[in-house]
Design a protein around this motif. Structure first.
Motif, PDB file in Angstrom:
ATOM      1  N   GLN A  42       0.795  -1.234   0.000  1.00  0.00           N
ATOM      2  CA  GLN A  42       0.000   0.000   0.000  1.00  0.00           C
ATOM      3  C   GLN A  42       0.827   1.284   0.000  1.00  0.00           C
ATOM      4  O   GLN A  42       0.318   2.353   0.325  1.00  0.00           O
ATOM      5  CB  GLN A  42      -0.993  -0.011   1.167  1.00  0.00           C
ATOM      6  N   ILE A  43       2.088   1.193  -0.382  1.00  0.00           N
ATOM      7  CA  ILE A  43       2.954   2.367  -0.505  1.00  0.00           C
ATOM      8  C   ILE A  43       3.507   2.375  -1.922  1.00  0.00           C
ATOM      9  O   ILE A  43       3.890   1.337  -2.451  1.00  0.00           O
ATOM     10  CB  ILE A  43       4.109   2.333   0.526  1.00  0.00           C
ATOM     11  N   ALA A  54      13.496  -0.686   3.608  1.00  0.00           N
ATOM     12  CA  ALA A  54      12.471  -0.325   4.594  1.00  0.00           C
ATOM     13  C   ALA A  54      11.991  -1.544   5.365  1.00  0.00           C
ATOM     14  O   ALA A  54      11.739  -1.460   6.577  1.00  0.00           O
ATOM     15  CB  ALA A  54      11.288   0.343   3.897  1.00  0.00           C
ATOM     16  N   ALA A  55      11.879  -2.678   4.686  1.00  0.00           N
ATOM     17  CA  ALA A  55      11.346  -3.890   5.314  1.00  0.00           C
ATOM     18  C   ALA A  55      12.241  -4.415   6.437  1.00  0.00           C
ATOM     19  O   ALA A  55      11.805  -5.233   7.243  1.00  0.00           O
ATOM     20  CB  ALA A  55      11.131  -4.971   4.261  1.00  0.00           C
ATOM     21  N   ARG A  59       7.414  -0.979  10.453  1.00  0.00           N
ATOM     22  CA  ARG A  59       6.593  -0.418   9.374  1.00  0.00           C
ATOM     23  C   ARG A  59       6.357   1.087   9.520  1.00  0.00           C
ATOM     24  O   ARG A  59       6.144   1.787   8.532  1.00  0.00           O
ATOM     25  CB  ARG A  59       5.262  -1.165   9.283  1.00  0.00           C
ATOM     26  N   SER A  60       6.430   1.605  10.716  1.00  0.00           N
ATOM     27  CA  SER A  60       6.195   3.038  10.917  1.00  0.00           C
ATOM     28  C   SER A  60       7.233   3.906  10.200  1.00  0.00           C
ATOM     29  O   SER A  60       6.990   5.089   9.962  1.00  0.00           O
ATOM     30  CB  SER A  60       6.175   3.370  12.409  1.00  0.00           C
ATOM     31  N   GLU A  61       8.365   3.342   9.836  1.00  0.00           N
ATOM     32  CA  GLU A  61       9.425   4.092   9.159  1.00  0.00           C
ATOM     33  C   GLU A  61       9.366   3.972   7.641  1.00  0.00           C
ATOM     34  O   GLU A  61      10.131   4.629   6.931  1.00  0.00           O
ATOM     35  CB  GLU A  61      10.794   3.610   9.653  1.00  0.00           C
ATOM     36  N   PHE A  65      11.392   5.888   4.008  1.00  0.00           N
ATOM     37  CA  PHE A  65      12.219   5.210   3.005  1.00  0.00           C
ATOM     38  C   PHE A  65      11.691   5.459   1.596  1.00  0.00           C
ATOM     39  O   PHE A  65      12.463   5.552   0.647  1.00  0.00           O
ATOM     40  CB  PHE A  65      12.278   3.701   3.275  1.00  0.00           C
ATOM     41  N   ALA A  66      10.384   5.551   1.446  1.00  0.00           N
ATOM     42  CA  ALA A  66       9.785   5.771   0.123  1.00  0.00           C
ATOM     43  C   ALA A  66      10.183   7.116  -0.464  1.00  0.00           C
ATOM     44  O   ALA A  66      10.168   7.291  -1.680  1.00  0.00           O
ATOM     45  CB  ALA A  66       8.267   5.649   0.207  1.00  0.00           C
TER      46      ALA A  66
END
Length: 159
Positions: A42-43, A54-55, A59-61, A65-66
């Motif tokens: 969903q990003i 990012a993984a 997940r809050s970060e 990263f995106a």
């Protein structure tokens, strides 16, 4: 470092037709640094390097990263506190990310399919012996994942 880089690029250019050694020039879309946006979890990501890095984290970060370039994401990913199960899940996560990339990115998908049945090897000068090969040594997990996805895509087309 520059000499090794030049040797790799030269080997890539002169590789046999059944081998693609490194994801440069015409094969740049196979690189995790290739910019072609897609959605995973969903990003919207600009390339496959960013969601992989990012993984490694909570997940809050991920949205941070995106927003980074692939180089920035890689550098940050080398400094983060890894999730506890990272070594057990990293290949599955890379596979999921790449499946999303090649399902949604027409340029990358065409490049992968057009590689035919060539052996794909992520030859590199930055020392990655897990996802690629460095100075002739390494597991080439990225190449293996790409060849599996390619076979799935070719099967889809041949149906």
């Amino acid at each position: 470092m520059t000499d090794l880089r030049n040797q790799i690029l030269s080997a890539h250019k002169s590789a046999l037709p059944n081998k693609i050694l490194g994801f440069f020039f015409d094969y740049r879309p196979l690189s995790n640094f290739h910019i072609e946006p897609f959605t995973w979890n969903q990003i919207v990501w600009n390339c496959s390097e960013n969601p992989y890095q990012a993984a490694k984290t909570d997940r809050s970060e991920w949205s941070y990263f995106a927003s980074l370039t692939p180089s920035e994401a890689r550098k940050l990913g080398q400094k983060v506190h890894l999730r506890k199960d990272w070594e057990q899940v990293k290949i599955d996560i890379m596979t999921e990310i790449l499946q999303a990339k090649y399902a949604q990115c027409p340029i990358a998908k065409k490049c992968l399919i057009d590689s035919g049945n060539a052996h794909l090897e992520e030859v590199n000068w930055w020392g990655d012996q897990f996802y690629g090969t460095y100075k002739g040594h390494g597991r080439n997990e990225l190449g293996k994942i790409l060849m599996t996805i390619r076979a799935q895509l070719q099967g889809e087309i041949n149906v």
